[in-house]
Design an enzyme around this catalytic site. Sequence first.
Site, PDB file in Angstrom:
ATOM      1  N   LYS A  52       0.804  -1.212   0.000  1.00 57.35           N
ATOM      2  CA  LYS A  52       0.000   0.000   0.000  1.00 57.35           C
ATOM      3  C   LYS A  52       0.844   1.273   0.000  1.00 57.35           C
ATOM      4  O   LYS A  52       0.667   2.153  -0.855  1.00 57.35           O
ATOM      5  CB  LYS A  52      -0.883  -0.037   1.253  1.00 57.35           C
ATOM      6  CG  LYS A  52      -1.686   1.194   1.495  1.00 57.35           C
ATOM      7  CD  LYS A  52      -2.487   0.995   2.772  1.00 57.35           C
ATOM      8  CE  LYS A  52      -1.559   0.842   3.978  1.00 57.35           C
ATOM      9  NZ  LYS A  52      -1.534   2.018   4.853  1.00 57.35           N
ATOM     10  N   THR A  53       1.767   1.356   0.937  1.00 57.28           N
ATOM     11  CA  THR A  53       2.571   2.571   1.048  1.00 57.28           C
ATOM     12  C   THR A  53       3.432   2.766  -0.191  1.00 57.28           C
ATOM     13  O   THR A  53       3.581   3.875  -0.689  1.00 57.28           O
ATOM     14  CB  THR A  53       3.473   2.501   2.291  1.00 57.28           C
ATOM     15  OG1 THR A  53       2.673   2.099   3.398  1.00 57.28           O
ATOM     16  CG2 THR A  53       4.090   3.840   2.589  1.00 57.28           C
ATOM     17  N   ASP A 237      -4.264   8.310   2.773  1.00 48.98           N
ATOM     18  CA  ASP A 237      -3.890   6.974   3.239  1.00 48.98           C
ATOM     19  C   ASP A 237      -4.926   6.484   4.252  1.00 48.98           C
ATOM     20  O   ASP A 237      -5.604   7.285   4.884  1.00 48.98           O
ATOM     21  CB  ASP A 237      -2.506   7.075   3.907  1.00 48.98           C
ATOM     22  CG  ASP A 237      -1.890   5.717   4.129  1.00 48.98           C
ATOM     23  OD1 ASP A 237      -2.393   4.739   3.559  1.00 48.98           O
ATOM     24  OD2 ASP A 237      -0.893   5.649   4.876  1.00 48.98           O
ATOM     25  N   GLU A 238      -5.045   5.181   4.433  1.00 46.50           N
ATOM     26  CA  GLU A 238      -5.969   4.601   5.417  1.00 46.50           C
ATOM     27  C   GLU A 238      -7.347   5.250   5.336  1.00 46.50           C
ATOM     28  O   GLU A 238      -7.932   5.676   6.324  1.00 46.50           O
ATOM     29  CB  GLU A 238      -5.424   4.761   6.844  1.00 46.50           C
ATOM     30  CG  GLU A 238      -4.030   4.196   7.055  1.00 46.50           C
ATOM     31  CD  GLU A 238      -4.009   2.704   7.295  1.00 46.50           C
ATOM     32  OE1 GLU A 238      -5.028   2.031   6.991  1.00 46.50           O
ATOM     33  OE2 GLU A 238      -2.975   2.205   7.773  1.00 46.50           O
ATOM     34  N   GLN A 268      -9.842  -3.610   7.081  1.00 42.13           N
ATOM     35  CA  GLN A 268      -8.990  -3.231   8.209  1.00 42.13           C
ATOM     36  C   GLN A 268      -9.530  -2.009   8.950  1.00 42.13           C
ATOM     37  O   GLN A 268      -8.795  -1.318   9.643  1.00 42.13           O
ATOM     38  CB  GLN A 268      -7.566  -2.963   7.736  1.00 42.13           C
ATOM     39  CG  GLN A 268      -6.864  -4.229   7.285  1.00 42.13           C
ATOM     40  CD  GLN A 268      -5.397  -3.995   6.991  1.00 42.13           C
ATOM     41  OE1 GLN A 268      -4.592  -3.775   7.875  1.00 42.13           O
ATOM     42  NE2 GLN A 268      -5.055  -4.047   5.714  1.00 42.13           N
ATOM     43  N   ARG A 620      -0.713  -9.803  10.409  1.00 46.46           N
ATOM     44  CA  ARG A 620       0.583  -9.236  10.805  1.00 46.46           C
ATOM     45  C   ARG A 620       1.695 -10.255  10.650  1.00 46.46           C
ATOM     46  O   ARG A 620       2.872  -9.917  10.597  1.00 46.46           O
ATOM     47  CB  ARG A 620       0.575  -8.766  12.267  1.00 46.46           C
ATOM     48  CG  ARG A 620      -0.362  -7.633  12.645  1.00 46.46           C
ATOM     49  CD  ARG A 620      -0.300  -6.476  11.729  1.00 46.46           C
ATOM     50  NE  ARG A 620      -1.328  -6.607  10.690  1.00 46.46           N
ATOM     51  CZ  ARG A 620      -1.352  -5.888   9.583  1.00 46.46           C
ATOM     52  NH1 ARG A 620      -0.438  -5.014   9.337  1.00 46.46           N
ATOM     53  NH2 ARG A 620      -2.316  -6.054   8.695  1.00 46.46           N
TER      54      ARG A 620
END
Length: 738
Positions: A52-53, A237-238, A268, A620
């Site tokens: 994503k980043t 973002d997010e 998420q 994770r």
Amino acid sequence: MPSISTHSVMDLLKFVVMDVTTILGPLNSAQRDAVSSTDKHLLVLAGAGSGKTRVLVHRIAWLVQVEDNSPHSILGVTFTNKAAKEMRNRLQEMLGDSASSMWVGTFHGLAHRLLKLHWKDAELPENFQILDSDDQLRLVKRIYKSLGIDDSKWPYRQAQGFINKQKDEGLRSKKLPPAEDPYQRVMSQIYIAYEEACSRAGMVDFGELLLRAYELWLKNPDLLSHYQQRFGQILVDEFQDTNAIQYSWLRLLAGETVRITAVGDDDQSIYGWRGAKVENILNFNRDYPETSTVRLEQNYRSTKNILSAANAVISHNTDRLGKSLWTEEIEGEPISLYSSFNEYDEARFIAGSISDWVKNGGMRAEAAILYRSNAQSRVLEEALLRSQIPYRIYGGQKFYERQEIRNALAYLKLAINRNDDAAFERIVNTPTRGIGDKTVQVLREFARDQNIPMWNAAKLVMSKQKLTGRAFSAVQQFIDLIDKLDQNFSKELLPEQVDKVIAGSGLIDFYRQEKGDRGQSRIENLQELVVASRAFEPEDTELLVLPQFLDQAALDAGDKQAGEDEDAVQLMTLHSSKGLEFPVVFLAGMEENLFPHRMSSEDPVRLEEERRLAYVGITRAMKKLYLTFAESRQQYGTESYNSVSRFVRDIPTEHIEEIRLGGQIAHPTSYAKKTPSRFSDEGTETGLALGQRVAHKVFGEGVILNFEGNGPNARIQVNFSNVGSKWLVQSYAKLIPV
DNA sequence: AAGGCAAATGTTTTT
DNA sequence: CATTTGCCTT
């Protein structure tokens, strides 16, 4: 057209091609689609571990280097300071110094920046102060007192929550709908008084930063269009974590012309309880029809086993945009499930497994223990200590939120701004100097009657001789102290100012008297504050340093801890693990009533959020995932018996191996059928076990809490959802497992 | 006004 | 259980 030599065209082309390859080269095809999308808006549904980043950063590089947008026109918005910092670093790496002209920050940080630039248009004093949640709660308490509201009927936190919720929804107190019940009446009364108090003192809370920044644009169309022309590109973002006001702010800025890239993962979304609206991501295509949607579904993080488990768990949710992660990774080890006797056993197992991991050459820092609530950490810590495994806890108390630090900061605040009532109230009697509730009450009333700050009230009260001897000299002493601290203040450097305040305030002596190690660590923290101030770099060299330092302390409470470089096991809540990854992950406390938390297990909406939290936790893990649960656990001082979490049961058994005491490995049977009955010692299989849900023909459904004795005469305690807990004799009760 | 003791009260967390 | 809050005593 100016003439350009063939050479330079070639060079230019080569340059562009090179850029394109460096930008798109390291990406997979979905990532490329996202990065190079030319549609007006772009929604990237980025699964866990899907890069994503990287996509976000490469997209910015694309916009700048290929689409030829000026770096100046880029606005990057994140939620946490950590994410903002990482984004800035990676942009710097990729684009060099040109990255510095972009606006990249958190919603709150950017709003703050706007308000600082346009404080006049925002109708704020130039030196407005940021009120953090602690200050806010104190202010709410003061308002209760002044309005004479009974806090046993309306808890303070409820009012605080109410205020924040209204602001998050963009509702001012004067725009509240007419109250229909006592609750609303009281809450809006408090909200109104709270807003007045804030504006009188020039204080802005977190929600206010956003709301004010939104209104700033709404009320000043010229300003808005200026920013619309400046920012051609917004990247968020997010996105699943945006709340109503944040989204409104984005929409307002975007207008008809600005392009939005929104990156997020509906699976998420775990901050709904804090006002985040998943709907924002679910409805983005509706709000912006010219949007292309890209799904990033290839996961680069986890093994097949882990990913299948995550997919299986999340598939039970209904409100999803739909996404299915896959990986080219190996099958990997199965997920280990450990059913422990109690939480100590659980902790021992985890510590032991980590020891083994380290013995086999693993780093401690590669292992993380995740849990649902902070209360679980203590037992885990003890086990790690006993096994001499260094660990590090994330979350919990932040540096700038510590009482001693906030006290020191309050001295600084009052020194530069005598009108700061929040700071005044905080330190007027800290350390205790003989100014009690009664005296403060006098000052407070005087200030309110005269509509002046507390400080001025104190001075006036002194000159009017309204206080008796002891209180009089105490207040005088306090006034002198602050005035003395402020002497030459403007000529001093920040560390000198901080040092002076800590030394002069008497806080060190005050904490020395505190018993236990706590006082000592507080003193150390105060010393650490001087160190932190030495390292502080102001954003704007034109402005005074101290106010910038104070703003930063409020906006970024700082979660760095000592010993950051040490090789230590990582402990944190599931919430704070979002965005991180670890080779080995332990999810502890996989039990009903704990995870999903009992407060959430009734409501299907909240249950879905709990499930997303489980999904976050599982994803994770890179190589190895352990799930542990305890058959019995001390909760709030009493023993409770919970069954294994439904999220564990959501995972197909082929991905799980069960670990039993003594290190045996088995295929899962017991947990699937619940724990083997402990009522059946004498051979009568009842199918009943602690934590088992049962039905009774009179009392309805309940959960078995405890038992005494064996066989038909065993007494069983059942907690019925309708009638509460009851002791029943087994042979008469005729309990049927559900 | 300050310190001590009993009672109440317990998610998750960022800004 | 452990921490915080409120009440009561010095």
